[in-house]
Design a protein around this motif. Structure first.
Motif, PDB file in Angstrom:
ATOM      1  N   SER A  58     -76.709 -19.053 -88.437  1.00  0.00           N
ATOM      2  CA  SER A  58     -76.902 -19.412 -87.030  1.00  0.00           C
ATOM      3  C   SER A  58     -78.315 -19.093 -86.574  1.00  0.00           C
ATOM      4  CB  SER A  58     -75.902 -18.657 -86.145  1.00  0.00           C
ATOM      5  OG  SER A  58     -74.585 -19.073 -86.402  1.00  0.00           O
ATOM      6  N   ARG A  59     -78.869 -19.999 -85.771  1.00  0.00           N
ATOM      7  CA  ARG A  59     -80.188 -19.812 -85.168  1.00  0.00           C
ATOM      8  C   ARG A  59     -80.084 -20.160 -83.690  1.00  0.00           C
ATOM      9  NH1 ARG A  59     -83.467 -23.944 -87.405  1.00  0.00           N
ATOM     10  NH2 ARG A  59     -85.344 -22.801 -86.819  1.00  0.00           N
ATOM     11  N   VAL A  60     -80.362 -19.196 -82.843  1.00  0.00           N
ATOM     12  CA  VAL A  60     -80.308 -19.406 -81.396  1.00  0.00           C
ATOM     13  C   VAL A  60     -81.722 -19.268 -80.838  1.00  0.00           C
ATOM     14  CG1 VAL A  60     -79.379 -18.590 -79.197  1.00  0.00           C
ATOM     15  CG2 VAL A  60     -77.952 -18.509 -81.267  1.00  0.00           C
ATOM     16  N   ARG A  61     -82.215 -20.324 -80.178  1.00  0.00           N
ATOM     17  CA  ARG A  61     -83.556 -20.326 -79.595  1.00  0.00           C
ATOM     18  C   ARG A  61     -83.469 -20.386 -78.070  1.00  0.00           C
ATOM     19  NH1 ARG A  61     -88.766 -21.263 -80.986  1.00  0.00           N
ATOM     20  NH2 ARG A  61     -88.165 -21.631 -83.160  1.00  0.00           N
ATOM     21  N   ASN A  62     -84.308 -19.573 -77.427  1.00  0.00           N
ATOM     22  CA  ASN A  62     -84.402 -19.582 -75.969  1.00  0.00           C
ATOM     23  C   ASN A  62     -85.344 -20.694 -75.537  1.00  0.00           C
ATOM     24  OD1 ASN A  62     -84.758 -19.143 -73.253  1.00  0.00           O
ATOM     25  ND2 ASN A  62     -85.231 -16.955 -73.439  1.00  0.00           N
ATOM     26  N   THR A  63     -84.812 -21.752 -74.961  1.00  0.00           N
ATOM     27  CA  THR A  63     -85.636 -22.850 -74.440  1.00  0.00           C
ATOM     28  C   THR A  63     -85.760 -22.749 -72.922  1.00  0.00           C
ATOM     29  OG1 THR A  63     -83.692 -24.307 -74.346  1.00  0.00           O
ATOM     30  CG2 THR A  63     -85.028 -24.379 -76.346  1.00  0.00           C
ATOM     31  N   ASN A  64     -85.389 -21.612 -72.399  1.00  0.00           N
ATOM     32  CA  ASN A  64     -85.475 -21.337 -70.971  1.00  0.00           C
ATOM     33  C   ASN A  64     -86.879 -20.853 -70.618  1.00  0.00           C
ATOM     34  OD1 ASN A  64     -84.023 -21.436 -68.595  1.00  0.00           O
ATOM     35  ND2 ASN A  64     -83.286 -19.333 -68.713  1.00  0.00           N
ATOM     36  N   ASP A  65     -87.192 -20.773 -69.345  1.00  0.00           N
ATOM     37  CA  ASP A  65     -88.476 -20.209 -68.920  1.00  0.00           C
ATOM     38  C   ASP A  65     -88.343 -18.746 -68.529  1.00  0.00           C
ATOM     39  OD1 ASP A  65     -87.019 -20.537 -66.625  1.00  0.00           O
ATOM     40  OD2 ASP A  65     -88.532 -21.699 -65.538  1.00  0.00           O
ATOM     41  N   LYS A  66     -87.159 -18.190 -68.767  1.00  0.00           N
ATOM     42  CA  LYS A  66     -86.903 -16.786 -68.491  1.00  0.00           C
ATOM     43  C   LYS A  66     -86.162 -16.175 -69.682  1.00  0.00           C
ATOM     44  CE  LYS A  66     -86.484 -17.411 -63.464  1.00  0.00           C
ATOM     45  NZ  LYS A  66     -85.581 -17.251 -62.282  1.00  0.00           N
TER      46      LYS A  66
END
Length: 223
Positions: A58-66
């Motif tokens: 599993s790979r989880v990436r934060n594509t949020n601005d926070k």
């Protein structure tokens, strides 16, 4: 909804041996944001080897601005012969949170079995475990070796009879042939800044029942 990942990452340089795999992609959507208000990408690689080994990456990436934080568990359901014939090795002496006692902290004294007449239900999170545990099925005469990476904790669950009868998607007697033994991140949630990525991996291998945790080969090549 998952989709096929059209731009999967290349296999790691130490990933060797014949296998088949599929890459799945889950992105945040309007439906998901209602439950979890963050933008993310979740990539899951499911790999099968010719000898029957299963690996989930599993790979989880934060594509949020926070930044955001999350806990994680694979929720693996293992098919077993009879839960009363199962022993889990590799959790000895570990502290665990008991979800049946308001997450009170206890210490495991030995190999985990499921034979208690007082309260046979098990719903625990073992903290800071080793990279490998073994689920020994005496009746099937085989052991499921579970290796993990990036997943410091292990969640163990079996609802037993009363709980299973109250679950609409669970047969009254199905608790006897199942066990959840999940690589997890619970005690210390993952914290991701914008653009950062977290990786977790779990591998399942079946070996003869005489196998035990003390004899595990923890060589990480290919894992």
């Amino acid at each position: 909804m998952w989709t096929i990942d059209d731009n999967p990452p290349p296999p790691p340089s130490n990933d060797s041996g014949p296998k088949s795999f599929v890459d799945l992609l889950l992105k945040s959507s309007e439906a998901v944001v209602k439950y979890w208000p963050h933008s993310f990408e979740f990539r899951l690689r499911v790999s099968l080897t010719t000898d029957g080994g299963l690996t989930l990456t599993s790979r989880v990436r934060n594509t949020n601005d926070k930044p955001f934080s999350f806990s994680f568990s694979y929720h693996t359901y293992l098919l077993v012969s009879d839960i009363s014939e199962i022993r889990i090795e590799g959790l000895e002496t570990l502290d665990y949170l008991d979800n049946l006692s308001n997450k009170e902290r206890f210490t495991e004294q030995g190999a985990l079995t499921f034979e208690s007449e007082v309260n046979p239900v098990v719903d625990r999170v073992y903290l800071s475990s080793t990279d490998a545990i073994s689920v020994i099925d005496h009746q099937k005469r085989r052991t499921c070796v579970i290796r993990k990476k990036g997943l410091p904790d292990v969640a163990v669950w079996n609802p037993w009879d009363k709980k299973s009868k109250s679950m609409v998607d669970f047969g009254n007697q199905e608790y006897k042939q199942m066990l959840c033994a999940d690589g997890a991140v619970v005690e210390k949630p993952v914290n991701l800044k914008p653009g950062e990525e977290w990786n977790g991996k779990i591998q399942f291998t079946l070996v003869p029942s005489s196998f035990c945790t003390d004899g595990l080969n923890l060589d990480k090549r290919g894992f």
